[in-house]
Design an enzyme around this catalytic site. Structure first.
Site, short mmCIF file in Angstrom:
data_model
loop_
_atom_site.label_atom_id
_atom_site.label_comp_id
_atom_site.label_asym_id
_atom_site.label_seq_id
_atom_site.Cartn_x
_atom_site.Cartn_y
_atom_site.Cartn_z
N GLY A 15 0.78 -1.22 0.00
CA GLY A 15 0.00 0.00 0.00
C GLY A 15 0.81 1.27 0.00
O GLY A 15 0.31 2.33 0.37
N LYS A 46 -0.25 2.48 -4.36
CA LYS A 46 -0.74 3.82 -4.72
C LYS A 46 -0.39 4.20 -6.15
O LYS A 46 -1.11 4.97 -6.78
CB LYS A 46 -0.13 4.85 -3.76
CG LYS A 46 -0.51 4.67 -2.29
CD LYS A 46 -1.98 4.95 -2.05
CE LYS A 46 -2.30 5.09 -0.57
NZ LYS A 46 -2.07 3.87 0.21
N ASP A 123 -5.96 9.31 2.89
CA ASP A 123 -5.17 10.38 2.26
C ASP A 123 -5.96 11.14 1.20
O ASP A 123 -5.51 11.32 0.06
CB ASP A 123 -3.89 9.80 1.65
CG ASP A 123 -3.01 9.12 2.68
OD1 ASP A 123 -3.18 9.40 3.88
OD2 ASP A 123 -2.15 8.30 2.29
N TRP A 226 -3.39 -1.80 10.05
CA TRP A 226 -2.56 -1.52 8.86
C TRP A 226 -1.30 -0.90 9.43
O TRP A 226 -1.29 0.26 9.83
CB TRP A 226 -3.29 -0.56 7.93
CG TRP A 226 -2.51 0.02 6.78
CD1 TRP A 226 -1.26 0.55 6.81
CD2 TRP A 226 -2.94 0.14 5.42
NE1 TRP A 226 -0.87 1.00 5.57
CE2 TRP A 226 -1.90 0.76 4.69
CE3 TRP A 226 -4.11 -0.20 4.73
CZ2 TRP A 226 -1.99 1.04 3.33
CZ3 TRP A 226 -4.19 0.09 3.38
CH2 TRP A 226 -3.15 0.69 2.68
N ASP A 227 -0.23 -1.66 9.50
CA ASP A 227 0.94 -1.22 10.27
C ASP A 227 2.01 -0.62 9.37
O ASP A 227 2.56 -1.30 8.50
CB ASP A 227 1.52 -2.38 11.07
CG ASP A 227 2.17 -1.90 12.35
OD1 ASP A 227 2.80 -0.83 12.32
OD2 ASP A 227 2.02 -2.56 13.40
N ASN A 261 2.57 -2.85 6.10
CA ASN A 261 2.85 -2.10 4.87
C ASN A 261 4.33 -1.74 4.91
O ASN A 261 4.69 -0.70 5.45
CB ASN A 261 1.97 -0.84 4.82
CG ASN A 261 2.21 0.00 3.58
OD1 ASN A 261 2.41 -0.54 2.51
ND2 ASN A 261 2.19 1.31 3.74
#
Length: 826
Positions: A15, A46, A123, A226-227, A261
């Site tokens: 991600g 992304k 975001d 989501w780390d 991530n």
């Protein structure tokens, strides 16, 4: 200890911002995930345009075939493939057309074999357009509504994820507990849809049980973490190789899962993913199996003492100690397992093509037609990507032909020679690569590139030792006193002439400083040896992923080493302000360990220009060291001057009668009159370059005329009849001693420098480090600016200096139309 808990989601989210992983890298990831027992891969790069920026567009036939193959590769290994879509940049929630675009896109991916999905609103701007505001009561209501519709349309998949816009505590307004947005998500979002959460911050140092309980109460379900602890897409100079930490095992019962991530560089993520796997399992290593001691016990700067120092800050002291004990054992086994990857060539027998999917483009690299070896194709692809990132390819030059003798260069109109290319590691002498990359090397590497909020122990010691040495440097008088007394003691003399009280007091501290300086030199040598062994590893894709980072750190470490050598030779800082305070945490500034080392050097104007990330040359184990000039170096630096005397090329033929003449003009006066600002570059062969400077140009030029010229001029004939044209020109400049130093130049740029490198040292990135070294010394002595002269025809040198923050200076009475004057404030 917390009991092992089965989580719904354990795995990896791709991600990050930046180049997505290649097809072969993803396949390798799926294989490792299957071996380690991870169950979920979330596809959300992304920079896949059709995942985010152009989410409305369907994938082309070629792209669809690749995604279909990717899904198959994932699912056949027992790993869940979750396709993420991020429409939040420009979706109109109330538009039926946009809703149809979403359904059609996910229908296409479902037909390709995907069963599980994620809708991501991270975001993005936090506002509704006019049409949406008329239909929905809030931004959260709009997001929940469209997500619920998709969930129902897809027949309520068993695994479905949602990423909120307020995805961490710091983004929640006014806070997690009172956030209207999160409350509405908790109320409106279907209860079977899982919510992603990064913790208290985007990159969370710690995630506590209390913080997870708080958000779970608000969103009315346990979150999926989501780390981003290993994410590095926000800082191109940082890499995170440390273990998964800052998350207590007590979290496990209160979350639905964790997806890491990690680093953009795929091959740098072994430790990140493997230690997270161990954490998810409650650490499989039993304390009973932890060895009593190891060759290199791993204790990062967040040590066991941090877990046991105060009962007021730790819920269960004994449990925390047990947790850290298990973490240490887990990390050691992880590093030993990862070490196998370093020393093993890449094999890709299961894939004949390496692809990178990005928007409408799929880049393929067929396996070698001559050998039929798919592993060679993947290595070639990695080499291509390594060069694409801006690294110097074999045979190219990086602007290191930077002779700054201006129009005094003999035969100055001759073009510079092409620089020697960096050697290909595969073709190197096997003796140089005899030492294999070891566990100790890997331990050091992980310490240098640890985690966002802390350094490893060895990296921290490097910073602390340099800081101590810098602030306690004894100065040349104290060093002279100490060394004189040592000589007298060795000669059996009891006393020496008395010294000033302050100098004597400082000399008493000198032995400790010298001992610690030697220890620091050894630390820097260890970094260099690790780097040299790293360049020889058989796993080239792994090397290419991390090479820029470690090369940059190695170069800066050697710059610090040179600075300590300068202090050891008698250099002394006049100004001590402007350093990184010891109380500032390492994550405050960008750049990681490399930038922190740079900030420990004397702070100059425009440090961003001086320390902008330099492009690494091709991987090579060659090490070039910069150190202060010594008396025995004189014939060696004279030889360098001669061999670079023809506009950077060998000038031996131009000075057949008096080979020392060039050195007497451009080197000798500096090493005699300004020795403390003279540095040499050497490799395993010997001295191969120098950078020379004068702190006070006016005083230097006066001494040049009054002391230096009379001391050497008699070596040469008074008549020029038998001299070559270059010899005549240099001898004439030695006799005249006519220097260009207008008042405006001297007032703002009182110091000056020049630099020369032999051919074998060019194109290796050493020139920038030499300039930084001498500028640090000049700044420490109190100089406010430095200037140099160079030929107007040397465009590569001009580009080089401009990148380091120099600017061109214009004077009405310039020395020559062919000469540029450059200056840099300090």
């Amino acid at each position: 200890m917390a009991t092992q808990t089965t989580l719904s989601y354990t795995g990896v989210v791709e991600g990050f911002y930046g180049r997505p992983w290649s097809f072969s890298q993803r396949c390798d990831l799926f294989e490792r995930m299957a071996q380690w027992g991870l169950n979920s891969y979330l596809y959300a790069p992304k920079d896949d345009d059709k995942h985010r920026a152009y989410w409305r567009e369907l994938y082309s036939l070629e792209e669809a075939n690749e995604i279909s193959t990717l899904i198959k590769e994932c699912t056949t290994r027992g790993v869940r493939f979750i396709y993420g879509i991020a429409p939040g940049l420009n979706i109109t929630f109330s538009s039926e057309r946009d809703n149809k675009y979403l359904r059609d896109k996910l229908d296409q991916v479902a037909l390709l074999g995907c069963k599980y999905f994620a809708v991501l609103f991270d975001d993005i701007d936090f506002e509704l357009c006019g049409e949406d505001a008329a239909m929905f009561c809030s931004f959260a209501n709009a997001q929940a509504s469209i997500t619920n519709d998709l969930y129902a349309y897809l027949k309520e998949p068993e695994y479905f994820l949602f990423c909120p816009t307020e995805y961490c505590g710091s983004l929640a307004e006014p806070g997690v507990k009172d956030s209207p947005y999160l409350k509405q998500i908790g109320t409106d979002l279907h209860p079977k849809i899982d919510v992603l959460w990064t913790g208290p911050r985007v990159i969370s140092k710690e995630i506590t049980v209390e913080s997870i309980k708080e958000v779970a109460r608000v969103i009315k379900r346990p979150p999926v973490i989501w780390d981003n602890i290993h994410a590095n897409d926000y800082d191109q100079r940082r890499l995170f190789l440390g273990p998964y930490s800052g998350r207590p095992l007590a979290l496990l019962p209160f979350i639905h899962g964790v997806l890491t991530n990690p680093n953009c560089e795929y091959h740098a993520n072994f430790v990140a993913i493997f230690t997270m796997t161990q954490w998810c399992k409650g650490f499989s290593t039993s304390p009973d199996n932890v060895p009593a001691s190891t060759d290199v016990p791993y204790d990062n700067c967040a040590s066991m003492e941090d877990c046991t120092s105060s009962k007021s800050t730790v819920v269960a002291d004994e449990e925390s100690f047990d947790h850290m004990h298990r973490m240490t054992a887990s990390l050691e086994s992880t590093l030993r397992e990862w070490l196998k990857d370093f020393n093993q060539p890449v094999q890709r027998a299961d894939s004949k093509t390496c692809h990178v999917l990005k928007g409408n483009k799929s880049v393929g690299s067929s396996f070698d037609r001559m050998t039929g070896d798919p592993s060679k194709a993947c290595i070639d692809q990695c080499e291509m990507e390594f060069m694409d990132k801006g690294h110097i390819s074999p045979g190219s030059d990086s602007g290191d032909s930077i002779s700054s003798r201006g129009d005094h260069d003999a035969n100055k109109d001759k073009e510079e020679t092409t620089m020697e290319s960096s050697p290909n590691v595969a073709a190197m002498d096997s003796a140089k690569l005899a030492d294999t990359f070891s566990y100790e090397d890997l331990h050091l590497l992980v310490d240098l590139f640890h985690l966002p909020h802390k350094h490893g122990k060895q990296a921290l010691r490097l910073l602390e030792d340099f800081d101590w040495l810098k602030h306690h440097a004894p100065g040349h008088r104290a060093l002279d006193i100490y060394r004189k007394r040592q000589e007298e003691a060795n000669a059996g003399i009891n006393t020496s002439s008395p010294a000033a009280e302050g100098d004597y007091h400082e000399s008493q501290k000198t032995p400790e400083w010298l001992t610690r300086a030697e220890a620091f030199h050894q630390q820097c040598k260890t970094v260099c040896k690790m780097f040299a062994r790293l360049t020889g590893i058989p796993n080239r894709p792994l090397l290419y992923d991390i090479y820029q980072y470690i090369w940059d750190a190695k170069e800066t470490c050697m710059l610090l080493d040179s600075y300590i050598s300068w202090l050891e030779a008698g250099g002394y800082e006049v100004r001590k302000e402007g350093y990184l305070p010891s109380t500032v945490e390492p994550f405050v500034f960008k750049g990681g360990i490399t930038a922190e080392m740079q900030r420990l050097l004397p702070m100059m104007d425009s440090p961003k220009d001086l320390y902008s990330q330099q492009k690494a040359p091709s991987p090579s184990p060659l090490i070039f060291t910069i150190r202060p000039y010594r008396l025995e170096d004189k014939p060696l630096v004279y030889q360098v001057c001669l061999e670079t005397g023809d506009s950077g090329a060998d000038g031996t033929k131009l000075f057949p009668n008096f080979p020392d003449l060039l050195g007497d003009r451009y080197v000798g006066p500096y090493v005699e009159l300004s020795r403390e600002m003279s540095f040499v570059l050497e490799d395993e062969v010997g001295v191969c370059g120098y950078v020379l400077a004068a702190f006070d140009s006016r005083q230097f030029y006066r001494q040049f005329a009054e002391k230096w010229t009379p001391s050497v001029i008699n070596k040469y004939p008074s008549s020029d009849e038998k001299l070559t044209l270059p010899e005549k020109g240099v001898l004439n400049s030695l006799r005249k001693s006519d220097f260009f130093l207008p008042v405006g130049l001297y007032n703002h740029y009182p110091s000056h420098l020049h630099i020369d490198l032999m051919k074998r040292a060019q194109g290796k990135g050493t020139g920038g480090r030499m300039i930084r070294c001498v500028l640090s010394a000049l700044k420490a002595k109190g100089s406010c600016g430095v200037h140099l002269e160079m030929s107007i025809h040397n465009s590569r040198a001009l580009k080089f200096y401009l990148k380091l923050g120099f600017v061109t200076l214009d004077f009405a009475d310039n020395i020559s139309d062919d000469i540029l004057i450059l200056g840099r404030t300090l």
